[in-house]
Write an enzyme that holds these catalytic residues in place. Structure first.
Site, PDB file in Angstrom:
ATOM      1  N   HIS A 184      37.665  48.018  34.599  1.00 24.37           N
ATOM      2  CA  HIS A 184      38.683  47.150  35.202  1.00 24.37           C
ATOM      3  C   HIS A 184      38.530  47.304  36.709  1.00 24.37           C
ATOM      4  O   HIS A 184      38.412  48.425  37.200  1.00 24.37           O
ATOM      5  CB  HIS A 184      40.083  47.596  34.768  1.00 24.37           C
ATOM      6  CG  HIS A 184      40.280  47.555  33.267  1.00 24.37           C
ATOM      7  ND1 HIS A 184      40.850  46.479  32.626  1.00 24.37           N
ATOM      8  CD2 HIS A 184      39.962  48.442  32.304  1.00 24.37           C
ATOM      9  CE1 HIS A 184      40.877  46.711  31.315  1.00 24.37           C
ATOM     10  NE2 HIS A 184      40.351  47.900  31.085  1.00 24.37           N
TER      11      HIS A 184
ATOM     12  N   HIS B 100      35.965  38.754  30.414  1.00 26.48           N
ATOM     13  CA  HIS B 100      37.045  39.437  31.117  1.00 26.48           C
ATOM     14  C   HIS B 100      36.699  40.848  31.557  1.00 26.48           C
ATOM     15  O   HIS B 100      37.448  41.482  32.275  1.00 26.48           O
ATOM     16  CB  HIS B 100      38.361  39.393  30.344  1.00 26.48           C
ATOM     17  CG  HIS B 100      38.255  39.795  28.908  1.00 26.48           C
ATOM     18  ND1 HIS B 100      38.261  41.097  28.520  1.00 26.48           N
ATOM     19  CD2 HIS B 100      38.128  39.056  27.783  1.00 26.48           C
ATOM     20  CE1 HIS B 100      38.148  41.135  27.200  1.00 26.48           C
ATOM     21  NE2 HIS B 100      38.056  39.928  26.731  1.00 26.48           N
TER      22      HIS B 100
ATOM     23  N   HIS C  22      36.991  52.784  30.925  1.00 28.26           N
ATOM     24  CA  HIS C  22      37.604  53.125  29.642  1.00 28.26           C
ATOM     25  C   HIS C  22      36.519  53.369  28.609  1.00 28.26           C
ATOM     26  O   HIS C  22      35.668  52.509  28.397  1.00 28.26           O
ATOM     27  CB  HIS C  22      38.503  51.983  29.154  1.00 28.26           C
ATOM     28  CG  HIS C  22      39.759  51.853  29.935  1.00 28.26           C
ATOM     29  ND1 HIS C  22      40.468  50.683  30.030  1.00 28.26           N
ATOM     30  CD2 HIS C  22      40.448  52.780  30.660  1.00 28.26           C
ATOM     31  CE1 HIS C  22      41.550  50.893  30.783  1.00 28.26           C
ATOM     32  NE2 HIS C  22      41.542  52.154  31.191  1.00 28.26           N
TER      33      HIS C  22
ATOM     34  N   HIS D  37      34.044  50.008  29.073  1.00 23.76           N
ATOM     35  CA  HIS D  37      34.175  48.824  29.916  1.00 23.76           C
ATOM     36  C   HIS D  37      34.946  49.213  31.173  1.00 23.76           C
ATOM     37  O   HIS D  37      35.414  50.350  31.286  1.00 23.76           O
ATOM     38  CB  HIS D  37      34.890  47.697  29.149  1.00 23.76           C
ATOM     39  CG  HIS D  37      36.278  48.078  28.757  1.00 23.76           C
ATOM     40  ND1 HIS D  37      36.581  48.633  27.543  1.00 23.76           N
ATOM     41  CD2 HIS D  37      37.453  48.042  29.438  1.00 23.76           C
ATOM     42  CE1 HIS D  37      37.876  48.898  27.488  1.00 23.76           C
ATOM     43  NE2 HIS D  37      38.427  48.552  28.641  1.00 23.76           N
TER      44      HIS D  37
ATOM     45  N   THR E  92      45.382  47.756  26.744  1.00 23.67           N
ATOM     46  CA  THR E  92      45.922  47.132  27.959  1.00 23.67           C
ATOM     47  C   THR E  92      45.668  45.624  27.998  1.00 23.67           C
ATOM     48  O   THR E  92      45.939  44.976  29.002  1.00 23.67           O
ATOM     49  CB  THR E  92      45.351  47.787  29.230  1.00 23.67           C
ATOM     50  OG1 THR E  92      43.938  47.573  29.262  1.00 23.67           O
ATOM     51  CG2 THR E  92      45.658  49.274  29.273  1.00 23.67           C
ATOM     52  N   THR E  93      45.111  45.095  26.925  1.00 16.77           N
ATOM     53  CA  THR E  93      44.944  43.643  26.816  1.00 16.77           C
ATOM     54  C   THR E  93      45.497  43.201  25.465  1.00 16.77           C
ATOM     55  O   THR E  93      45.621  44.015  24.557  1.00 16.77           O
ATOM     56  CB  THR E  93      43.451  43.231  26.888  1.00 16.77           C
ATOM     57  OG1 THR E  93      42.735  43.823  25.800  1.00 16.77           O
ATOM     58  CG2 THR E  93      42.819  43.658  28.203  1.00 16.77           C
TER      59      THR E  93
END
Ligand code: B30
Ligand code: ZN
Length: 284
Positions: A92, A60, A115, A90, A197-198
């Site tokens: 997004h 993801h 992030h 990581h 956020t996940t």
């Protein structure tokens, strides 16, 4: 190990109850609505070249971790030292340049958001810290498409170019510095109490966002004893269009015909969440 959640589904409905909480991330950040405060950041080792890093496609996102321990001291005007240890970074991103970042800043949504995830040094590991209300600190920065590749990002992107296309593939990387991934001016930045956020969406993250300036080896962040925080820099980082496109080549499935060979990772950002009664602080 990564559960079965997907973007675009109702997470609380699928058993991730905390995702329905009142202090969720990401949120809309608006300079004129934020409360100004004297805040400083103290970074340690952010300019030290990292010799051994791994880059990983976990299905993801693209995630980078290091063998070194980076200790970040976080403190503010009225408080004691709060050291946080860097764990992983990581990204997004979106399927096109108009979307991708999780936070928005004064209405701007970038094509990419980085992030940098840290955990409170008082815990012995990231896993132990992750669900604690003072466990995590995440630094975020939004990117912006530029006609030229960012020279620091080039180093990093040479790494991202080599990111394995398929899920669960990892690679050892060349050396680079964390600082090169952040805006040149770290102040101003925003700070607020938020969440992962996940899923599992733990509300253990104080977010800080940098609006503009950065002092080499140290930085300071204020932290309430009982809260996660997120910090987001207001200034953006440039990224070339070709560099941005590299992210969209990553695939969420493994290298197997039956399991989503064609599915690429994109739009791996969560929708904006309600701010509710939270205060958003902006560094002076
Ligand atoms: S974020 O910065 O709020 N996007 C985690 C850390 C930071 C953020 C989100 C999640 C995190 O550590 N989550 C737990 C570990 N997992 C598991 C997972 O749910 O799916 C992440 C991982 O890979 O390493 Cu996949
Ligand atoms: Zn993230």
């Amino acid at each position: 190990p990564h559960g079965h959640w997907h973007y675009g589904t109702n997470w609380p409905h699928h058993g991730y109850k905390k995702c329905g909480g009142q202090q969720q991330s990401p949120i809309r950040l608006i300079s004129s609505d934020a409360t100004g405060e004297e805040l400083h950041l103290n970074f340690r080792n952010y300019r030290k070249p990292i010799k051994l890093a791994y880059i990983e496609n976990n299905g993801h996102t693209v995630q980078i971790g290091f063998s070194d321990k980076f200790i970040i001291t976080v403190y503010g005007s009225a408080s004691n030292f709060k050291p946080y240890i860097f764990k992983q970074l990581h990204f997004h991103w979106g399927s096109y340049n108009g979307v991708g970042s999780e936070h928005t800043i004064d209405g701007y949504r970038g094509p990419l958001e980085i992030h940098l995830v840290h955990y409170n040094r008082k815990y012995s590991s990231f896993d132990e810290a992750a669900d604690k209300t003072d466990g995590l600190m995440v630094l975020g920065a939004l990117y912006k498409i530029s006609s030229r590749n960012n020279r620091f990002m080039s180093t990093v992107m040479s790494l991202v170019r080599s990111v394995p296309k398929y899920k669960d593939k990892a690679l050892i990387l060349q050396s680079f510095t964390l600082r090169s991934l952040l805006p040149s001016r770290l102040k101003p930045f925003f700070v607020y109490d938020g969440s992962l956020t996940t899923p599992p969406c733990y509300e253990s993250v104080h977010w800080y966002r940098m609006k503009s300036s950065f002092h080499l080896s140290q930085y300071i962040i204020r932290n309430n004893e009982n809260n996660y925080f997120r910090l987001v820099f207001k200034n953006t980082v440039n990224i070339g269009n070709a560099q941005e496109k590299q992210f969209r080549k990553c695939r969420s499935g493994d290298n197997n015909r039956k399991t989503g060979l064609k599915k690429t990772i994109s739009n791996n950002f969560r929708p904006l969440q309600a701010t509710n009664e939270r205060q958003i602080t902006i560094s002076a």
